[in-house]
Design a protein around this motif. Structure first.
Motif, mmCIF file in Angstrom:
data_model
loop_
_atom_site.group_PDB
_atom_site.id
_atom_site.type_symbol
_atom_site.label_atom_id
_atom_site.label_comp_id
_atom_site.label_asym_id
_atom_site.label_seq_id
_atom_site.Cartn_x
_atom_site.Cartn_y
_atom_site.Cartn_z
ATOM 1 N N SER A 1 34.594 -0.118 -37.852
ATOM 2 C CA SER A 1 33.626 0.436 -38.789
ATOM 3 C C SER A 1 32.455 -0.518 -38.997
ATOM 4 C CB SER A 1 34.308 0.726 -40.130
ATOM 5 O OG SER A 1 33.371 1.142 -41.088
ATOM 6 N N ASP B 1 38.201 -7.528 -41.745
ATOM 7 C CA ASP B 1 38.700 -6.185 -42.021
ATOM 8 C C ASP B 1 37.769 -5.120 -41.442
ATOM 9 O OD1 ASP B 1 40.890 -7.139 -43.398
ATOM 10 O OD2 ASP B 1 39.853 -7.136 -45.326
ATOM 11 N N GLU B 2 38.338 -3.940 -41.178
ATOM 12 C CA GLU B 2 37.562 -2.768 -40.741
ATOM 13 C C GLU B 2 36.624 -3.127 -39.597
ATOM 14 O OE1 GLU B 2 35.740 -1.445 -44.369
ATOM 15 O OE2 GLU B 2 37.554 -0.413 -45.020
#
Length: 325
Positions: free
Chosen positions: A58, A54-55
């Motif tokens: 980032s 995920d992400e």
């Protein structure tokens, strides 16, 4: 040294180590010099995507900035301002990306995280503060006069995020912070010292129950705040690996209906809040109506009034305000 230290921390904290985690802790890599940020980012974007991390962007940005010791975002730099990474930086970056591949939260990987206006140290398995909790702090600050003295209690302090953010913005406030985890208590104290707020906070290792009196805390309190364990026990198995493998599940498990600790907090607040003192809770979206009903049913015993429920940034009913009457 970093990975050896991290390995010891995880083992000491009784964290479950799977094959991927061990790969992260023992990973080593020799890479040629001269790679730019763009090349590194693209490589790990592809690897993270294959592992369904995920992400992705980032995570990569936070790890890269940690390695090159820069806090500004990559988008702040122009294309012709890219930094050429050294061999040591590349090795370090790839080691930490392997940790992310093992689903370790980026907060633990880089060892710190921004919360409100503070930078807090993060260490597994202490609960990582979420963005929603910053909204809880803002709601409280909107109703507090920073010129007045006050004393508040935080139940389940974790890293100290809530208490320290409130102390930072309320220079005349004093805080008591409790947590059942020794790791959490130590981390709260360390963060308090790093922020030079340790002279205004008292940290106590304690698990709050309906029988809790906390005799070491004298007098009445102006405010009680908590982001307590509120996940329903049967929902714990649905948690992402980043949480289930690395964070202390005691900071999440709220019992069959998610209200076990919350009921204890309500009982404690009824005894220890000043008249018109406030209790603030971060809860599951299914809880506000249940809490309001519980307070109505036990009004004569608790003398607590349900004031309001506030939605979080995602439009979910997340924060509850209660007053002592």
């Amino acid at each position: 040294m970093f990975l050896q230290k991290l390995s010891r921390q995880l083992l000491t904290a009784n964290t479950v180590l799977n094959v991927n985690t061990l790969r992260c802790l023992n990973y080593g890599l020799n890479t040629a010099l001269g790679k730019t940020e763009t090349e590194i980012i693209e490589k790990w974007k592809q690897k993270f995507a294959k592992e369904n991390i995920d992400e992705i962007e980032s995570s990569i940005k936070h790890i890269l900035h940690h390695v090159i010791d820069k806090r500004e975002t990559l988008t702040d730099k122009k294309d012709d301002q890219q930094i050429i990474l050294t061999k040591e930086q590349i090795n370090r970056f790839e080691q930490l990306c392997e940790c992310r591949m093992a689903r370790m939260p980026v907060q633990y990987i880089i060892g710190e995280w921004d919360f409100c206006d503070l930078v807090l140290k993060m260490v597994p398995p202490v609960f990582i503060p979420r963005p929603e909790t910053e909204e809880l702090v803002e709601l409280i600050l909107q109703q507090c006069d920073d010129k007045l003295t006050m004393r508040f209690l935080e139940v389940g302090c974790g890293s100290g995020a809530i208490s320290l953010s409130l102390l930072h913005s309320l220079p005349k406030a004093q805080s008591i912070a409790i947590d059942q985890s020794e790791y959490a208590c130590k981390l709260t104290l360390e963060n308090a010292k790093n922020l030079q707020l340790n002279n205004r906070i008292k940290v106590i290792k304690h698990k709050l129950t309906n029988e809790s009196e906390l005799p070491m805390i004298e007098g009445k309190l102006d405010l009680i705040v908590s982001n307590p364990p509120y996940v329903l026990t049967h929902d714990l198995k649905k948690l992402e690996p980043e949480i289930s493998l690395y964070e202390d599940l005691r900071a999440l498990d709220g019992g069959p209906d998610g209200l076990n600790i919350i009921r204890s907090i309500l009982t404690f607040a009824s005894k220890r809040l000043k008249l018109q003192g406030h209790l603030w809770l971060e809860v599951d979206p299914s809880h506000p109506s249940l809490i309001e009903e519980y307070l109505q049913e036990n009004k004569s015993d608790l003398n607590l009034k349900f004031v309001a429920c506030y939605k979080d940034m995602y439009g979910k009913e997340r924060f509850v305000e209660i007053m002592k009457i």
